[in-house]
Scaffold this motif. Structure first.
Motif, PDB file in Angstrom:
ATOM      1  N   GLU A  47     -13.313   0.322  10.511  1.00 58.40           N
ATOM      2  CA  GLU A  47     -13.940   0.171  11.817  1.00 58.40           C
ATOM      3  C   GLU A  47     -15.046   1.196  12.045  1.00 58.40           C
ATOM      4  OE1 GLU A  47     -10.942   0.207  14.801  1.00 58.40           O
ATOM      5  OE2 GLU A  47      -9.980  -1.639  14.108  1.00 58.40           O
ATOM      6  N   ASP A  48     -15.091   2.218  11.219  1.00 59.98           N
ATOM      7  CA  ASP A  48     -16.088   3.277  11.389  1.00 59.98           C
ATOM      8  C   ASP A  48     -17.302   3.096  10.496  1.00 59.98           C
ATOM      9  OD1 ASP A  48     -15.622   5.377   8.796  1.00 59.98           O
ATOM     10  OD2 ASP A  48     -13.995   4.011   9.275  1.00 59.98           O
ATOM     11  N   ALA A  49     -17.257   2.164   9.536  1.00 59.44           N
ATOM     12  CA  ALA A  49     -18.346   2.046   8.567  1.00 59.44           C
ATOM     13  C   ALA A  49     -18.433   0.614   8.059  1.00 59.44           C
ATOM     14  CB  ALA A  49     -18.125   3.010   7.399  1.00 59.44           C
ATOM     15  N   GLU A  50     -19.559   0.310   7.414  1.00 56.47           N
ATOM     16  CA  GLU A  50     -19.767  -1.029   6.887  1.00 56.47           C
ATOM     17  C   GLU A  50     -19.189  -1.192   5.489  1.00 56.47           C
ATOM     18  OE1 GLU A  50     -23.897  -1.895   7.039  1.00 56.47           O
ATOM     19  OE2 GLU A  50     -23.993  -1.941   9.230  1.00 56.47           O
ATOM     20  N   ALA A  51     -18.868  -0.089   4.831  1.00 50.62           N
ATOM     21  CA  ALA A  51     -18.364  -0.159   3.464  1.00 50.62           C
ATOM     22  C   ALA A  51     -17.463   1.040   3.209  1.00 50.62           C
ATOM     23  CB  ALA A  51     -19.525  -0.181   2.466  1.00 50.62           C
ATOM     24  N   GLY A  52     -16.668   0.948   2.131  1.00 45.39           N
ATOM     25  CA  GLY A  52     -15.786   2.036   1.763  1.00 45.39           C
ATOM     26  C   GLY A  52     -14.353   1.581   1.644  1.00 45.39           C
ATOM     27  N   ASP A  53     -13.430   2.526   1.709  1.00 43.87           N
ATOM     28  CA  ASP A  53     -12.007   2.239   1.623  1.00 43.87           C
ATOM     29  C   ASP A  53     -11.247   3.476   2.079  1.00 43.87           C
ATOM     30  OD1 ASP A  53      -9.758   0.770   1.185  1.00 43.87           O
ATOM     31  OD2 ASP A  53     -10.078   0.467  -0.960  1.00 43.87           O
ATOM     32  N   SER A  54     -10.006   3.292   2.516  1.00 41.67           N
ATOM     33  CA  SER A  54      -9.133   4.396   2.915  1.00 41.67           C
ATOM     34  C   SER A  54      -7.699   4.015   2.592  1.00 41.67           C
ATOM     35  CB  SER A  54      -9.252   4.705   4.417  1.00 41.67           C
ATOM     36  OG  SER A  54     -10.508   5.255   4.743  1.00 41.67           O
ATOM     37  N   ALA A  55      -6.843   5.020   2.420  1.00 43.67           N
ATOM     38  CA  ALA A  55      -5.424   4.782   2.163  1.00 43.67           C
ATOM     39  C   ALA A  55      -4.639   6.022   2.570  1.00 43.67           C
ATOM     40  CB  ALA A  55      -5.184   4.448   0.695  1.00 43.67           C
ATOM     41  N   THR A  56      -3.340   5.825   2.835  1.00 48.15           N
ATOM     42  CA  THR A  56      -2.452   6.883   3.284  1.00 48.15           C
ATOM     43  C   THR A  56      -1.306   7.050   2.296  1.00 48.15           C
ATOM     44  OG1 THR A  56      -2.961   6.249   5.562  1.00 48.15           O
ATOM     45  CG2 THR A  56      -1.078   7.723   5.220  1.00 48.15           C
ATOM     46  N   PHE A  57      -0.978   8.299   1.977  1.00 50.28           N
ATOM     47  CA  PHE A  57       0.057   8.592   0.990  1.00 50.28           C
ATOM     48  C   PHE A  57       0.984   9.694   1.493  1.00 50.28           C
ATOM     49  CE2 PHE A  57      -3.674   7.047  -1.190  1.00 50.28           C
ATOM     50  CZ  PHE A  57      -3.184   6.212  -2.193  1.00 50.28           C
ATOM     51  N   SER A  58       2.225   9.636   1.049  1.00 49.36           N
ATOM     52  CA  SER A  58       3.206  10.696   1.254  1.00 49.36           C
ATOM     53  C   SER A  58       3.212  11.569   0.013  1.00 49.36           C
ATOM     54  CB  SER A  58       4.596  10.101   1.486  1.00 49.36           C
ATOM     55  OG  SER A  58       5.584  11.108   1.425  1.00 49.36           O
ATOM     56  N   VAL A  59       2.875  12.849   0.171  1.00 54.59           N
ATOM     57  CA  VAL A  59       2.794  13.770  -0.971  1.00 54.59           C
ATOM     58  C   VAL A  59       4.165  14.352  -1.261  1.00 54.59           C
ATOM     59  CG1 VAL A  59       1.691  15.841  -1.889  1.00 54.59           C
ATOM     60  CG2 VAL A  59       0.401  14.305  -0.382  1.00 54.59           C
ATOM     61  N   LEU A  60       4.549  14.355  -2.519  1.00 55.68           N
ATOM     62  CA  LEU A  60       5.828  14.925  -2.921  1.00 55.68           C
ATOM     63  C   LEU A  60       5.648  16.397  -3.291  1.00 55.68           C
ATOM     64  CD1 LEU A  60       5.826  11.724  -3.755  1.00 55.68           C
ATOM     65  CD2 LEU A  60       7.986  12.335  -4.814  1.00 55.68           C
ATOM     66  N   GLY A  61       6.632  17.223  -2.954  1.00 60.69           N
ATOM     67  CA  GLY A  61       6.564  18.628  -3.304  1.00 60.69           C
ATOM     68  C   GLY A  61       6.023  19.481  -2.174  1.00 60.69           C
ATOM     69  N   HIS A  62       5.786  20.766  -2.478  1.00 60.53           N
ATOM     70  CA  HIS A  62       5.466  21.755  -1.451  1.00 60.53           C
ATOM     71  C   HIS A  62       3.988  21.853  -1.121  1.00 60.53           C
ATOM     72  CE1 HIS A  62       4.263  23.898  -5.076  1.00 60.53           C
ATOM     73  NE2 HIS A  62       3.626  24.752  -4.312  1.00 60.53           N
ATOM     74  N   LYS A  63       3.122  21.203  -1.894  1.00 56.40           N
ATOM     75  CA  LYS A  63       1.684  21.448  -1.756  1.00 56.40           C
ATOM     76  C   LYS A  63       1.102  20.802  -0.509  1.00 56.40           C
ATOM     77  CE  LYS A  63       1.444  21.466  -6.782  1.00 56.40           C
ATOM     78  NZ  LYS A  63       1.078  20.665  -7.973  1.00 56.40           N
ATOM     79  N   ALA A  64       1.696  19.730  -0.037  1.00 59.96           N
ATOM     80  CA  ALA A  64       1.222  19.039   1.161  1.00 59.96           C
ATOM     81  C   ALA A  64       2.273  18.006   1.551  1.00 59.96           C
ATOM     82  CB  ALA A  64      -0.128  18.376   0.921  1.00 59.96           C
ATOM     83  N   ASP A  65       2.073  17.373   2.692  1.00 55.25           N
ATOM     84  CA  ASP A  65       2.957  16.287   3.141  1.00 55.25           C
ATOM     85  C   ASP A  65       2.256  14.944   3.156  1.00 55.25           C
ATOM     86  OD1 ASP A  65       5.398  17.778   3.769  1.00 55.25           O
ATOM     87  OD2 ASP A  65       4.172  18.737   5.311  1.00 55.25           O
ATOM     88  N   LEU A  66       1.008  14.938   3.575  1.00 52.45           N
ATOM     89  CA  LEU A  66       0.239  13.702   3.669  1.00 52.45           C
ATOM     90  C   LEU A  66      -1.059  13.826   2.871  1.00 52.45           C
ATOM     91  CD1 LEU A  66       0.458  12.807   7.478  1.00 52.45           C
ATOM     92  CD2 LEU A  66       1.576  11.568   5.606  1.00 52.45           C
ATOM     93  N   LEU A  67      -1.468  12.725   2.267  1.00 57.14           N
ATOM     94  CA  LEU A  67      -2.806  12.602   1.695  1.00 57.14           C
ATOM     95  C   LEU A  67      -3.484  11.429   2.384  1.00 57.14           C
ATOM     96  CD1 LEU A  67      -5.212  12.761  -0.247  1.00 57.14           C
ATOM     97  CD2 LEU A  67      -3.831  11.483  -1.924  1.00 57.14           C
TER      98      LEU A  67
END
Length: 508
Positions: free
Chosen positions: A53-73
């Motif tokens: 909805e913010d652009a005419e082209a591209g892609d996005s995705a959501t991930f659950s990060v495993l381990g201590h380095k992060a929670d979401l990508l």
């Protein structure tokens, strides 16, 4: 003192890997009203990004990060840095952002280089290999694969006293990358990647994001590549992040510590969106040694006449006993390429790819069909059927690397309209009758207005499996034949000689 000439590069979409850590103590202590608001605004932000909805082209995705380095990508691809900048700031305005801190990030841009094709960078040059051109497009403007598992890491090429990548001659570097890419081809259909350059943008020189449904496939690929000199002598790696994709609608389950279903992980599961280029595709982990990624988008129903017209065509064929399916003739996605290579040698190559394709549950069939035309320039067809469009796109890339690919069905002759009659499965005792009838029908077709070409091809592994390809000036010219008495007689004849009714696939 010799100075190495750097290979030319062309850049495409910018890539942001946005890693977030969640303040779980704050989340648990927050009142229900505040958490509900965070979930609502978080889902809206993530889903709208995936819907573009913010652009005419591209892609996005959501991930659950495993381990201590992060929670979401949160992974974004957009045409400009300004697009990414806006997305970052928009997230900070959500209630969800109040419970997160940025754990890490990586900024890069998709690229192709002269290692892949020096011809591409020549002044006023046109890439004659359609497969190579599509592959280059897919690297510059990729889609995020619809896979369960994601692994991201940054990497450099060594510049040490013993091994300095940048001191090697171009041809030697190209050979290293080509051999490295051959390893990746062995994981066709199991691991795909997005590679992006980050020199001057972030701490390393490249970012590599691998995708697969089975994490052990990614592990095995990287382990095998460790023994290749391109890695063992010249590669340095940063931290690895492992993550599992989930649809934005399941954010509440994620934050509640519940099992997070990965159904509808495709961005369309969050409302759907059209990527900037529907024919773009990711590519196998083949480094820059491979080339030639096509797609199956041309095989769909989204031609200039639109879905209503396609539905009308299917309905008309259904009335005369011809199955035309949804939306690609079959209830599958078809990729068809033509090769001028020796059919036997081509079959050996296809058989190797098919072994890898069979690791995918979405793989339906891949076969080689030989033309019955005795002309010296007769082409051989490679037909690959898949249950999902993305799987077909990925497969098209590998198939386009087969020897002497001359075109992909749907890409050639843009001013024409094509229809393919697939899976004319003939009763063995009536095979000669079918071939003879095809000859009669071909004679009728030759005299019809708008007809350009019709060819009969036979599966190398099953002579009773026929494939017919036709091309017309327009859709209406083809429909005029389908409505003709000659075609009706052919359909009636088919009821007696075919093991099942003919099934057609249309090409826009």
């Amino acid at each position: 003192m010799d100075r190495r000439t750097p290979p030319q590069t062309e850049e495409g979409w910018y890539v942001l890997h946005d890693f977030r850590s969640i303040d779980w103590d704050a989340w648990r202590d927050a009142p229900e009203r505040r958490r509900s608001q965070a979930i609502e605004e978080g889902v809206e932000y993530l889903a709208s990004a995936e819907r573009l909805e913010d652009a005419e082209a591209g892609d996005s995705a959501t991930f659950s990060v495993l381990g201590h380095k992060a929670d979401l990508l949160i992974l974004h691809l957009r045409p400009t840095l300004a697009d990414l900048d806006s997305l970052e700031r928009q997230f900070e305005h959500t209630a969800l952002a109040e419970f997160t801190e940025r754990a890490d990030s990586y900024l890069s841009v998709t690229e192709v280089s002269g290692y892949m094709s020096q011809e591409y960078f020549e002044d006023d040059a046109e890439v004659e290999d359609a497969g190579l051109e599509r592959y280059i497009e897919s690297r510059l403007e990729p889609e995020i694969p619809d896979a369960d598992f994601c692994s991201f890491y940054p990497m450099d090429k060594r510049r040490g006293p013993d091994h300095n990548w940048y001191e090697l001659p171009f041809d030697e570097r190209a050979d290293y990358l080509s051999n490295h890419g051959e390893i990746g081809k062995g994981y066709a259909g199991r691991v795909t990647q997005i590679i992006s350059g980050s020199i001057g943008l972030d701490d390393f020189e490249w970012g590599v994001t691998l995708f697969g449904d089975d994490p052990t496939d990614v592990k095995e690929l990287l382990y095998e590549m460790r023994f290749d000199p391109s890695s063992s002598r010249f590669a340095e790696f940063g931290r690895f992040f492992s993550a599992r994709r989930f649809p934005p609608a399941n954010l509440a389950a994620y934050l509640a510590g519940e099992d997070v279903p990965q159904e509808a992980a495709h961005p369309h599961g969050s409302g759907g969106h059209g990527h900037g280029h529907a024919d773009s595709s990711t590519h196998a982990h083949g480094g820059s040694g491979g080339h030639g990624h096509g797609d199956s988008s041309g095989h769909g129903s989204g031609g200039p006449h639109g879905d209503d017209e396609d539905e009308r065509v299917r309905s008309e064929l259904e009335e005369i006993g011809v199955y035309a399916g949804q939306p690609h003739g079959e209830d599958v996605h078809a990729v068809v390429l033509y090769s001028a290579a020796d059919p036997e040698e081509l079959f050996e190559e296809v058989d190797g790819l098919r072994t890898n394709f069979d690791h995918y549950d979405t793989h339906v069939k891949t076969a080689v069909y030989e033309s019955q035309d005795d002309e010296p320039d007769a082409e051989t067809a490679i037909v690959s059927l898949w249950e999902t469009d993305r799987a077909a796109n990925t497969a098209a890339g590998f198939l386009a690397e087969l020897p002497e690919i001359v075109r992909q069905a749907g890409d050639d002759e843009g001013d024409s309209w094509g229809t393919m009659g697939m899976f004319y499965t003939v009763e063995p005792e009536h095979r000669d009758d079918f071939v003879g009838t095809f000859g009669d029908v071909a004679g009728v077709l030759a005299d019809m207005d708008g007809h350009r070409k019709t060819d009969l091809l036979v599966n190398r592994e099953n002579e009773d499996d026929m494939f017919i390809a036709s091309r017309w000036d327009s859709r209406e010219d083809a429909m005029a034949f389908f409505r003709s008495d000659e075609f009706s007689e052919t359909v009636e004849f088919g009821r007696d000689v075919l093991a099942e009714r003919p099934r057609h696939v249309f090409l826009a």
